[in-house]
Design an enzyme around this catalytic site. Structure first.
Site, PDB file in Angstrom:
ATOM      1  N   THR A  35       0.843  -1.200   0.000  1.00  0.00           N
ATOM      2  CA  THR A  35       0.000   0.000   0.000  1.00  0.00           C
ATOM      3  C   THR A  35       0.877   1.248   0.000  1.00  0.00           C
ATOM      4  O   THR A  35       0.585   2.234  -0.683  1.00  0.00           O
ATOM      5  CB  THR A  35      -0.927   0.014   1.237  1.00  0.00           C
ATOM      6  OG1 THR A  35      -1.573  -1.261   1.324  1.00  0.00           O
ATOM      7  CG2 THR A  35      -1.963   1.109   1.148  1.00  0.00           C
ATOM      8  N   LYS A 101       0.675  -4.801  12.735  1.00  0.00           N
ATOM      9  CA  LYS A 101       1.593  -4.519  11.635  1.00  0.00           C
ATOM     10  C   LYS A 101       2.783  -5.482  11.682  1.00  0.00           C
ATOM     11  O   LYS A 101       2.922  -6.251  12.592  1.00  0.00           O
ATOM     12  CB  LYS A 101       2.076  -3.069  11.729  1.00  0.00           C
ATOM     13  CG  LYS A 101       0.950  -2.077  11.438  1.00  0.00           C
ATOM     14  CD  LYS A 101       1.394  -0.620  11.500  1.00  0.00           C
ATOM     15  CE  LYS A 101       2.605  -0.316  10.686  1.00  0.00           C
ATOM     16  NZ  LYS A 101       2.497  -0.645   9.244  1.00  0.00           N
ATOM     17  N   GLY A 103       3.769  -7.439   8.813  1.00  0.00           N
ATOM     18  CA  GLY A 103       3.737  -8.485   7.788  1.00  0.00           C
ATOM     19  C   GLY A 103       4.945  -8.398   6.858  1.00  0.00           C
ATOM     20  O   GLY A 103       5.368  -9.398   6.285  1.00  0.00           O
ATOM     21  N   GLU A 110       8.796   1.329  11.521  1.00  0.00           N
ATOM     22  CA  GLU A 110       7.479   1.957  11.321  1.00  0.00           C
ATOM     23  C   GLU A 110       6.986   2.573  12.629  1.00  0.00           C
ATOM     24  O   GLU A 110       6.463   3.693  12.638  1.00  0.00           O
ATOM     25  CB  GLU A 110       6.468   0.922  10.818  1.00  0.00           C
ATOM     26  CG  GLU A 110       6.728   0.505   9.378  1.00  0.00           C
ATOM     27  CD  GLU A 110       5.772  -0.583   8.897  1.00  0.00           C
ATOM     28  OE1 GLU A 110       5.436  -0.562   7.717  1.00  0.00           O
ATOM     29  OE2 GLU A 110       5.386  -1.447   9.702  1.00  0.00           O
ATOM     30  N   LYS A 128      -8.901  -5.284   5.538  1.00  0.00           N
ATOM     31  CA  LYS A 128      -8.040  -5.225   6.733  1.00  0.00           C
ATOM     32  C   LYS A 128      -8.836  -4.979   8.020  1.00  0.00           C
ATOM     33  O   LYS A 128      -8.274  -5.013   9.107  1.00  0.00           O
ATOM     34  CB  LYS A 128      -6.994  -4.106   6.569  1.00  0.00           C
ATOM     35  CG  LYS A 128      -6.146  -4.159   5.298  1.00  0.00           C
ATOM     36  CD  LYS A 128      -5.096  -5.212   5.386  1.00  0.00           C
ATOM     37  CE  LYS A 128      -4.155  -5.255   4.197  1.00  0.00           C
ATOM     38  NZ  LYS A 128      -3.084  -4.302   4.230  1.00  0.00           N
TER      39      LYS A 128
HETATM   40  C1  A5P Z   1       5.283  -3.847   7.109  1.00  0.00           C
HETATM   41  O1  A5P Z   1       6.058  -4.478   8.059  1.00  0.00           O
HETATM   42  C2  A5P Z   1       3.863  -3.828   7.561  1.00  0.00           C
HETATM   43  O2  A5P Z   1       3.671  -3.291   8.813  1.00  0.00           O
HETATM   44  C3  A5P Z   1       2.936  -3.190   6.547  1.00  0.00           C
HETATM   45  O3  A5P Z   1       2.575  -1.890   6.901  1.00  0.00           O
HETATM   46  C4  A5P Z   1       1.729  -4.008   6.486  1.00  0.00           C
HETATM   47  O4  A5P Z   1       2.165  -5.342   6.369  1.00  0.00           O
HETATM   48  C5  A5P Z   1       0.804  -3.633   5.337  1.00  0.00           C
HETATM   49  O5  A5P Z   1       1.339  -4.099   4.157  1.00  0.00           O
HETATM   50  P1  A5P Z   1       0.521  -4.152   2.812  1.00  0.00           P
HETATM   51  O6  A5P Z   1       0.198  -2.753   2.454  1.00  0.00           O
HETATM   52  O7  A5P Z   1       1.482  -4.796   1.846  1.00  0.00           O
HETATM   53  O8  A5P Z   1      -0.704  -4.990   3.033  1.00  0.00           O
END
Ligand code: A5P
Length: 239
Positions: A35, A101, A103, A110, A128
């Site tokens: 995203t 968060k 993933g 972050e 989500k």
């Molecule tokens: C990264 O470590 C994550 O915290 C991302 O912000 C979260 O996984 C969202 O990712 P996508 O936008 O790829 O779903």
């Protein structure tokens, strides 16, 4: 993994709404993930079209390299004590706007960027949204390598788990190594986490020696969540 077109379009709709929060001269924090890549693309076009001057503070090598490729001006967070506004994605958003968060394993940087920012705007698509965190996704915990076994055991005392796994790399043998040189433990709770319990669980996990950070982002870190749907955008205020 290729995302369905409907999801990408929902996200792009939310990303475009998010650009309304940008103004000339801002220092902008960037989360990581797919995203945020969309956000960076739209931001780069917006900067060109409106001839404004923006600097960005990336939360991972991935988003930094992506932003550099699109010609954005990068600032390292080390020299800053405050950021005007941060934009970030999330894996899950609960009913009280707490976030899950990590993933993409960028959770620590972050959380630093989101905490440094005067305002944090979360951009997600409608898939989500959940009632409680860890409904679909595990809880990532970033851990110093020597503490791997110790932290795994202590985590099970804090959260009743179905499973605890060390995240494995793709394109690399063995565990993934984060931008900070740490490992990720993915915790699969037996039951999703109650919204009112998120901050307590997060604080307890972070007190284990060897834990750098975890993927629970209590709502106090969030100002606004912009949710993209196939036909509309919803703007949810956390405070
Ligand atoms: C990264 O470590 C994550 O915290 C991302 O912000 C979260 O996984 C969202 O990712 P996508 O936008 O790829 O779903």
């Amino acid at each position: 993994m290729k995302l369905p077109r409907e999801i990408i379009e929902s996200r792009r709709r939310a990303v475009r709404e998010a650009l309304n929060y940008i103004s000339d001269g801002m220092v902008v924090g960037l989360g990581s993930g797919t995203t945020m890549r969309l956000f960076v693309e739209e931001l780069a076009s917006y900067i060109k079209a409106s001839r404004i001057s923006i600097s960005v503070v990336p939360s991972s090598y991935d988003i930094m390299i992506y932003a550099l490729g699109l010609g954005l001006h990068i600032i390292d967070p080390m020299g800053l004590y405050e950021i005007d506004i941060a934009f970030d994605g999330a894996d899950e958003v609960d009913a009280k706007l707490n976030l899950l968060k990590g993933g993409g394993a960028a959770l620590t940087r972050e959380k630093i960027i989101d905490s440094m920012s005067r305002k944090t705007i979360i951009i997600v698509d409608y898939t989500k949204l959940v009632d409680k965190l860890c409904t679909r996704k595990p809880l990532p915990v970033e851990v110093a390598p020597p503490a791997l076994s110790y932290v795994s055991r202590r985590l099970k005392e804090i959260v009743e788990c179905r499973d605890v796994k060390v995240r494995q790399g793709a394109g690399k043998v063995g565990p993934i190594v984060t931008d900070n040189g740490f490992f990720i433990i993915d915790l699969y709770p037996k039951n999703p986490i109650e919204p009112d319990d998120v901050e307590r669980v997060s604080t307890k996990i972070n007190m284990i020696p060897g834990v750098l950070e975890n993927g629970l982002f209590p709502r106090k870190l969030v100002d606004t969540v912009i949710v993209g749907f196939p036909d509309r955008v919803e703007v949810l205020k956390a405070r």
